[in-house]
Design an enzyme around this catalytic site. Structure first.
Site, PDB file in Angstrom:
ATOM      1  N   CYS A   1      -8.607   3.123   7.940  1.00  0.00           N
ATOM      2  CA  CYS A   1      -9.941   2.757   7.488  1.00  0.00           C
ATOM      3  C   CYS A   1     -10.819   2.291   8.642  1.00  0.00           C
ATOM      4  O   CYS A   1     -10.342   1.882   9.705  1.00  0.00           O
ATOM      5  CB  CYS A   1      -9.865   1.706   6.382  1.00  0.00           C
TER       6      CYS A   1
ATOM      7  N   SER B   1      -0.499  -6.202   7.452  1.00  0.00           N
ATOM      8  CA  SER B   1      -0.239  -5.119   8.391  1.00  0.00           C
ATOM      9  C   SER B   1      -1.350  -5.014   9.431  1.00  0.00           C
ATOM     10  O   SER B   1      -1.090  -4.906  10.633  1.00  0.00           O
ATOM     11  CB  SER B   1      -0.112  -3.792   7.634  1.00  0.00           C
TER      12      SER B   1
ATOM     13  N   GLU C   1       0.835  -1.208   0.000  1.00  0.00           N
ATOM     14  CA  GLU C   1       0.000   0.000   0.000  1.00  0.00           C
ATOM     15  C   GLU C   1       0.862   1.248   0.000  1.00  0.00           C
ATOM     16  O   GLU C   1       0.553   2.236  -0.686  1.00  0.00           O
ATOM     17  CB  GLU C   1      -0.933   0.006   1.210  1.00  0.00           C
TER      18      GLU C   1
END
Length: 325
Positions: free
Chosen positions: A210, A239, A141
């Site tokens: 998120c 993660s 990411e």
């Protein structure tokens, strides 16, 4: 108590309380990414190529492989006449550009909440801000987010020390974004350090970490202090799963472990434990949780208590090319 191998034989009346954290397991972004691969296989047949693991979970990847998905590291391993899917973690802009130059048909399974971070970073770049990305080096990411902009446009901040040591060209024109799967508490410390040094720093319009990451960490915090042991199902590559282990330990559980599935549990961990917490990262299927509960129940008389956490109702739409077909 006698033992055979690592499996303890317990007295008949020994009862173990299992605290099942809610929510746990799949989030909407992971569910969407998996559906994209499944729908592509249904529409276009096998093989469908996937650049990198669609999500960080071996069980998910192996199931999709069995259906006809082929996982590759880079696009040069894909034939130009077959569909290719980009993983949920997001990709640098150079990847779709390469696919277009080769006239490949590609499907972008990037989580919409990761895409939101990409848009924020681009907005800051257009405004001429120095951009800081709070995240972990080498994570897909982070690579994808930094790859939205020219080399050197984004500086990675991994720790409070990084934040304290960063030297801005213009302290009045600094902005930050974050990886979506970080520890909420650790990130808050880094943000506090940045705001102390750069009071006018531009913040995300809405929290970048998120909702699923936050909810799962809150759910673990809610049960961890009552547990002598916490088991998190998830991949070492994940993660958000790694962060759940850290959160459990900080919240007061004496021991916490990340396991791929029930077969990776060391049953000596349970010695002297009367309560165990169970959760799973956002890319772990629910059946792995059920299998773990069954494995515990096969060795202990158990009482399973499910926490009353947030009930998630978020869904993300599939790409229109898949729904209109």
């Amino acid at each position: 108590m006698a033992k055979t191998g690592k499996t303890p034989y317990l007295e008949p009346m020994t009862v173990l309380t299992v605290h099942l954290a809610t929510p746990r397991g799949f989030c909407a972004g992971v569910d969407r990414a998996i559906q994209i691969v499944e729908r592509a296989l249904e529409l276009y047949g096998a093989p469908v190529y996937v650049r990198h693991e669609i999500v960080h979970n071996k069980h998910v990847v192996d199931r999709l492989k069995a259906m006809g998905a082929v996982f590759v590291k880079e696009l040069d391993q894909c034939p130009p006449d077959r569909p290719v899917v980009f993983s949920a973690h997001g990709v640098p802009k150079s990847v779709p550009a390469e696919a277009q130059s080769r006239q490949m048909f590609y499907l972008d399974a990037t989580c919409p909440l990761v895409s939101k971070v990409h848009v924020e970073a681009e907005r800051h770049f257009i405004e001429g801000s120095e951009i800081l990305l709070i995240g972990h080096a080498g994570h897909p990411e982070v690579i994808g987010t930094m790859g939205q902009l020219p080399d050197g446009a984004v500086t990675l901040i991994e720790t409070v020390a990084d934040a304290q040591n960063y030297v801005a060209r213009d302290p009045e024109n600094v902005a930050f974004v974050t990886q979506t799967t970080l520890s909420v508490d650790d990130t808050a410390d880094i943000v506090a350090a940045l705001r102390a040094r750069f009071p006018s720093i531009k913040l995300p319009h809405k929290e970048d970490i998120c909702y699923a990451t936050t909810n799962r960490q809150d759910a673990v915090k809610a049960v961890a202090a009552d547990c002598g042991l916490m088991l998190i199902i998830g991949s070492a590559k994940s993660s958000n799963s790694q962060r759940l282990v850290e959160v459990a330990l900080k919240a007061g559980t004496p021991a916490a472990y990340l396991v791929d599935d029930a077969s990776h549990v060391d049953w000596t961990w349970f010695e002297g434990v009367t309560s165990v917490g169970v959760s799973a990262g956002a890319s772990a299927p629910e059946n792995l949780i059920s299998d773990l509960i069954a494995a515990i129940s096969a060795r202990y008389e158990t009482e399973v208590i499910e926490s009353s956490g947030v009930r998630e109702t978020v869904t993300f739409k599939l790409p229109r090319v898949l729904t209109d077909a």
